[in-house]
Design an enzyme around this catalytic site. Structure first.
Site, PDB file in Angstrom:
ATOM      1  N   CYS A 197      -1.207   6.849   9.755  1.00  0.00           N
ATOM      2  CA  CYS A 197       0.088   6.300  10.471  1.00  0.00           C
ATOM      3  C   CYS A 197      -0.286   5.076  11.202  1.00  0.00           C
ATOM      4  O   CYS A 197      -0.975   5.160  12.199  1.00  0.00           O
ATOM      5  CB  CYS A 197       0.694   7.513  11.301  1.00  0.00           C
ATOM      6  SG  CYS A 197       1.994   6.732  12.025  1.00  0.00           S
ATOM      7  N   GLU A 229       0.810  -1.113  -0.007  1.00  0.00           N
ATOM      8  CA  GLU A 229      -0.014  -0.032  -0.043  1.00  0.00           C
ATOM      9  C   GLU A 229       0.901   1.100  -0.067  1.00  0.00           C
ATOM     10  O   GLU A 229       1.988   1.350   0.653  1.00  0.00           O
ATOM     11  CB  GLU A 229      -0.928  -0.133   1.162  1.00  0.00           C
ATOM     12  CG  GLU A 229      -1.676  -1.153   1.102  1.00  0.00           C
ATOM     13  CD  GLU A 229      -2.887  -1.216   2.176  1.00  0.00           C
ATOM     14  OE1 GLU A 229      -4.075  -1.579   2.118  1.00  0.00           O
ATOM     15  OE2 GLU A 229      -2.361  -0.795   3.447  1.00  0.00           O
TER      16      GLU A 229
END
Length: 372
Positions: free
Chosen positions: A345, A91
């Site tokens: 994150c 990703e």
């Protein structure tokens, strides 16, 4: 048969040299492939005749495919799911910013729209950080330099990428050779990204930090510190046992002395783990001899098995005030982007048995803003 990526620059260069083909043509090939994603090799004009059969027999313009691009509700974050030639997925996340919407020192920021690409360097990760979803995958494989660069190629077709941050899946310094070659390609023709706009994030692989500046001068270094003392760091980052805090700080001192650049410190805020006032003072004392920017990162949900909670806004604000007021350390709080698509994150994970993680994956205040 598996083909090589033309963006595996070292391999392509070696093949050209063996065949007696001038490597000057490599940049021409890269530029054409970027502009013509579905090109056939014979469509590239003006190459030496020996180049065409070599390219056809051993290389593909792209070995990976863009499987999906999912847009966040914030309309500025896009998560890319990239399928590699071997069937694995990685990703990457595009984050769009407009500097005109913010201020610095009370004045409007210069510039305008820009995009940052958060890029992956491995399939999975062996570091096992307990607050990171990628760590639950374990380590699968390293990406080649070409597979790393191809993420930039895919993203560049969706947005004008100005900054690249190696903060996606994997520990970049554990895939050192591919990282170095990929960055050299990104900073050369035809991409021509400035090294100052590329940031490599690491948990602290000491031996790699010791040679990073000489191999990639001008690059930004970000360190996932996340705790100011060794015992807490080991609790949440098992890999910290192999890289004790004392040795890590010694390596960072040497890196800063050689590079004369700020170091970015990433610090995830975990409720009742590393977010108390005592931790802020310990962190301030640890970093007071460095030129750093500390980025406080709100913890993002990574699934029902997570043992952590996000620190309150009050705790984050208090932590920031101590670092700024007592230790005069520039401290920012990461702007969260793309949480609704699991693109934040610590949230990047590919688990093909879980449809949600393939179709769904937030990130940050733009790294470019830290150095202002």
């Amino acid at each position: 048969m598996s083909y090589g990526s033309i963006f595996d620059g070292g391999i392509l260069r070696t093949e050209f040299e063996k065949a007696g083909i001038n490597t000057h043509f490599i940049h021409t090939i890269w530029k054409f492939a970027i502009e013509n994603p579905n090109c056939e090799w014979n469509e590239i004009p003006s190459l030496p005749s020996a180049a065409y059969p070599l390219l056809r027999s051993k290389f593909k313009p792209l070995t990976s495919t863009l499987h999906s691009a999912i847009q966040s509700n914030d309309n500025v974050t896009t998560k890319l799911l990239v399928k590699l030639q071997n069937g694995s997925f990685v990703e990457a996340v595009i984050m769009r910013y407009d500097t005109r919407l913010g201020k610095y020192c009370g004045k409007p920021r210069p510039g305008g729209p820009r995009s940052t690409l958060c890029i992956s360097s491995q399939v999975g990760c062996k570091m096992g950080c307990k607050f990171c979803a990628t760590g639950t995958m374990g380590f699968k494989s390293n990406l080649s330099s070409g597979e790393i660069v191809e993420q930039l190629v895919h993203a560049s077709r969706l947005s004008n990428i100005r900054n690249v941050v190696f903060m996606g899946m994997g520990e970049p310094l554990n895939n050192y050779a591919s990282l170095v070659e990929a960055v050299r390609i990104m900073t050369g023709l035809p991409f021509q990204l400035s090294p100052k706009r590329i940031t490599v994030s690491t948990v602290g692989i000491v031996h790699a930090i010791n040679k990073l500046h000489s191999d990639l001068p001008g690059l930004n270094l970000a360190v996932s510190l996340h705790a100011p003392v060794q015992d807490v760091r080991c609790q949440i980052m098992p890999a910290a046992r192999a890289f004790p805090l004392e040795k890590l700080m010694g390596a960072l001192h040497a890196y800063q002395k050689n590079s004369q650049q700020k170091i970015f410190i990433e610090y995830i805020m975990l409720d009742k783990v590393n977010d108390e006032e005592q931790h802020a003072h310990q962190l301030g004392k640890l970093l007071e001899t460095f030129q750093v920017v500390v980025n406080l990162i709100p913890f993002n949900w990574i699934g029902t098995l997570s043992q952590f909670n996000t620190s309150s806004e009050e705790k984050v604000s208090s932590f920031q005030k101590i670092l700024r007021g007592t230790y005069n350390i520039r401290t920012t709080v990461r702007k969260q982007m793309g949480q609704d698509i699991m693109g934040a994150c610590g949230q990047l994970v590919v688990n093909q048995t879980d449809k949600r993680s393939v179709e769904n994956t937030s990130r940050m205040t733009d790294i470019e803003d830290f150095g202002l």
